[in-house]
Design a protein around this motif. Structure first.
Motif, PDB file in Angstrom:
ATOM      1  N   PHE A   1      -9.338  -6.970   5.053  1.00 26.34           N
ATOM      2  CA  PHE A   1      -7.885  -6.733   5.020  1.00 26.34           C
ATOM      3  C   PHE A   1      -7.250  -7.237   6.323  1.00 26.34           C
ATOM      4  O   PHE A   1      -6.427  -6.568   6.926  1.00 26.34           O
ATOM      5  CB  PHE A   1      -7.600  -5.243   4.790  1.00 26.34           C
ATOM      6  CG  PHE A   1      -8.265  -4.712   3.547  1.00 26.34           C
ATOM      7  CD1 PHE A   1      -7.801  -5.053   2.282  1.00 26.34           C
ATOM      8  CD2 PHE A   1      -9.375  -3.884   3.641  1.00 26.34           C
ATOM      9  CE1 PHE A   1      -8.417  -4.577   1.129  1.00 26.34           C
ATOM     10  CE2 PHE A   1      -9.999  -3.401   2.486  1.00 26.34           C
ATOM     11  CZ  PHE A   1      -9.515  -3.752   1.233  1.00 26.34           C
TER      12      PHE A   1
ATOM     13  N   LEU B   1      -2.775   5.084  -3.403  1.00 28.99           N
ATOM     14  CA  LEU B   1      -3.429   3.904  -2.854  1.00 28.99           C
ATOM     15  C   LEU B   1      -2.419   2.771  -2.850  1.00 28.99           C
ATOM     16  O   LEU B   1      -1.410   2.823  -3.550  1.00 28.99           O
ATOM     17  CB  LEU B   1      -4.680   3.511  -3.652  1.00 28.99           C
ATOM     18  CG  LEU B   1      -4.545   2.970  -5.075  1.00 28.99           C
ATOM     19  CD1 LEU B   1      -4.144   1.495  -5.136  1.00 28.99           C
ATOM     20  CD2 LEU B   1      -5.875   3.124  -5.787  1.00 28.99           C
ATOM     21  N   HIS B   2      -2.689   1.770  -2.025  1.00 32.50           N
ATOM     22  CA  HIS B   2      -1.918   0.527  -2.125  1.00 32.50           C
ATOM     23  C   HIS B   2      -2.914  -0.608  -2.189  1.00 32.50           C
ATOM     24  O   HIS B   2      -3.985  -0.548  -1.602  1.00 32.50           O
ATOM     25  CB  HIS B   2      -0.904   0.363  -0.979  1.00 32.50           C
ATOM     26  CG  HIS B   2      -1.496   0.206   0.374  1.00 32.50           C
ATOM     27  ND1 HIS B   2      -1.828  -1.023   0.903  1.00 32.50           N
ATOM     28  CD2 HIS B   2      -1.827   1.116   1.309  1.00 32.50           C
ATOM     29  CE1 HIS B   2      -2.325  -0.861   2.119  1.00 32.50           C
ATOM     30  NE2 HIS B   2      -2.341   0.421   2.395  1.00 32.50           N
ATOM     31  N   THR B   3      -2.563  -1.609  -2.983  1.00 33.64           N
ATOM     32  CA  THR B   3      -3.457  -2.733  -3.201  1.00 33.64           C
ATOM     33  C   THR B   3      -2.642  -4.012  -3.327  1.00 33.64           C
ATOM     34  O   THR B   3      -1.495  -3.977  -3.778  1.00 33.64           O
ATOM     35  CB  THR B   3      -4.326  -2.517  -4.459  1.00 33.64           C
ATOM     36  OG1 THR B   3      -5.193  -3.645  -4.632  1.00 33.64           O
ATOM     37  CG2 THR B   3      -3.482  -2.325  -5.716  1.00 33.64           C
ATOM     38  N   GLN B   4      -3.252  -5.093  -2.928  1.00 37.01           N
ATOM     39  CA  GLN B   4      -2.578  -6.381  -3.035  1.00 37.01           C
ATOM     40  C   GLN B   4      -2.853  -7.012  -4.391  1.00 37.01           C
ATOM     41  O   GLN B   4      -1.955  -7.551  -5.023  1.00 37.01           O
ATOM     42  CB  GLN B   4      -3.063  -7.295  -1.921  1.00 37.01           C
ATOM     43  CG  GLN B   4      -2.371  -8.643  -1.907  1.00 37.01           C
ATOM     44  CD  GLN B   4      -2.964  -9.538  -0.852  1.00 37.01           C
ATOM     45  OE1 GLN B   4      -3.185  -9.106   0.268  1.00 37.01           O
ATOM     46  NE2 GLN B   4      -3.231 -10.777  -1.195  1.00 37.01           N
TER      47      GLN B   4
ATOM     48  N   LYS C   1      -5.598  -5.679  -6.809  1.00 40.10           N
ATOM     49  CA  LYS C   1      -6.531  -4.946  -7.665  1.00 40.10           C
ATOM     50  C   LYS C   1      -5.831  -3.902  -8.540  1.00 40.10           C
ATOM     51  O   LYS C   1      -6.455  -2.953  -9.007  1.00 40.10           O
ATOM     52  CB  LYS C   1      -7.591  -4.235  -6.805  1.00 40.10           C
ATOM     53  CG  LYS C   1      -8.417  -5.172  -5.944  1.00 40.10           C
ATOM     54  CD  LYS C   1      -9.467  -5.893  -6.740  1.00 40.10           C
ATOM     55  CE  LYS C   1     -10.418  -6.654  -5.843  1.00 40.10           C
ATOM     56  NZ  LYS C   1     -10.540  -8.055  -6.192  1.00 40.10           N
ATOM     57  N   HIS C   2      -4.514  -4.060  -8.775  1.00 39.80           N
ATOM     58  CA  HIS C   2      -3.812  -3.031  -9.543  1.00 39.80           C
ATOM     59  C   HIS C   2      -4.321  -2.928 -10.978  1.00 39.80           C
ATOM     60  O   HIS C   2      -4.340  -1.841 -11.545  1.00 39.80           O
ATOM     61  CB  HIS C   2      -2.290  -3.205  -9.482  1.00 39.80           C
ATOM     62  CG  HIS C   2      -1.810  -4.562  -9.846  1.00 39.80           C
ATOM     63  ND1 HIS C   2      -1.921  -5.640  -8.991  1.00 39.80           N
ATOM     64  CD2 HIS C   2      -1.220  -5.026 -10.974  1.00 39.80           C
ATOM     65  CE1 HIS C   2      -1.424  -6.714  -9.579  1.00 39.80           C
ATOM     66  NE2 HIS C   2      -0.990  -6.378 -10.787  1.00 39.80           N
TER      67      HIS C   2
ATOM     68  N   TYR D   1      -7.574  -0.777 -10.841  1.00 39.26           N
ATOM     69  CA  TYR D   1      -7.276   0.652 -10.686  1.00 39.26           C
ATOM     70  C   TYR D   1      -6.563   1.218 -11.916  1.00 39.26           C
ATOM     71  O   TYR D   1      -6.795   2.358 -12.303  1.00 39.26           O
ATOM     72  CB  TYR D   1      -6.451   0.890  -9.420  1.00 39.26           C
ATOM     73  CG  TYR D   1      -7.251   0.689  -8.155  1.00 39.26           C
ATOM     74  CD1 TYR D   1      -8.245   1.599  -7.786  1.00 39.26           C
ATOM     75  CD2 TYR D   1      -7.026  -0.396  -7.315  1.00 39.26           C
ATOM     76  CE1 TYR D   1      -8.999   1.416  -6.633  1.00 39.26           C
ATOM     77  CE2 TYR D   1      -7.767  -0.591  -6.159  1.00 39.26           C
ATOM     78  CZ  TYR D   1      -8.753   0.325  -5.820  1.00 39.26           C
ATOM     79  OH  TYR D   1      -9.500   0.144  -4.680  1.00 39.26           O
TER      80      TYR D   1
ATOM     81  N   GLN E   1       2.555  -6.164  -2.673  1.00 38.51           N
ATOM     82  CA  GLN E   1       1.632  -5.027  -2.697  1.00 38.51           C
ATOM     83  C   GLN E   1       2.027  -4.094  -3.841  1.00 38.51           C
ATOM     84  O   GLN E   1       3.167  -4.129  -4.310  1.00 38.51           O
ATOM     85  CB  GLN E   1       1.705  -4.242  -1.378  1.00 38.51           C
ATOM     86  CG  GLN E   1       1.432  -5.036  -0.126  1.00 38.51           C
ATOM     87  CD  GLN E   1      -0.023  -5.353   0.081  1.00 38.51           C
ATOM     88  OE1 GLN E   1      -0.896  -4.581  -0.287  1.00 38.51           O
ATOM     89  NE2 GLN E   1      -0.302  -6.506   0.652  1.00 38.51           N
TER      90      GLN E   1
END
Length: 153
Positions: free
Chosen positions: A26, A119-122, A124-125, A128, A146
């Motif tokens: 990251f 959570l936060h993801t760039q 991988k939503h 999840y 994000q």
């Protein structure tokens, strides 16, 4: 393979390596934080509750981990706790390890009386989303799109 999950706090010899993996994976989030400084913060986080990390090991070999973080998004200090720092060594991927670690963090949070995790993801939503996380909103950070997600435990 003798896979086992345990808290990083009981295996601090792996802390700097895991922090380095996260810093590299990251890198855009840590652009302003030198590796050594993050390694210190992450190591301290194992005892002060800021970055409680669950790790997966094969014997003594570190395979991956995930953290229950107090605050993982500076702009959203109103939210938390967070699932953060999810990473599996590329050589150990494809075995469902990330899912085991994520479920381990969710279970630990639930045992601590937490009813909701963020959570936060760039990118991988979708991953999840298939595992019970709901999309709250999209936002811009680190010059990238994000996704903020939530899961009721």
């Amino acid at each position: 393979m003798s896979l086992h999950l345990d808290w990083l706090a009981a295996h601090m010899q792996h802390s700097d390596r895991y922090a380095a993996w996260i810093h590299q994976q990251f890198h855009y989030e840590y652009a302003d934080q030198p590796l050594a400084q993050w390694q210190r913060e992450f190591a301290e986080g194992q005892s002060n509750g800021e970055w409680s990390c669950l790790i997966a090991m094969d014997g003594e070999r570190l395979l991956g981990g995930a953290a229950l973080a107090r605050n993982d998004l500076t702009d959203r200090a109103d939210l938390g706790p967070w699932l953060a720092c999810v990473f599996v060594d590329p050589e150990a991927r494809g075995r469902g390890l990330a899912e085991q670690l994520i479920e381990g963090i969710c279970e630990a949070a639930k045992q601590r009386g937490v009813s909701r995790l963020y959570l936060h993801t760039q990118d991988k939503h979708d991953y999840y989303g298939k595992r019970g996380w709901q999309l709250l909103e999209g936002f811009q950070a680190w010059e990238k799109q994000q996704w903020l997600m939530v899961r009721d435990l």
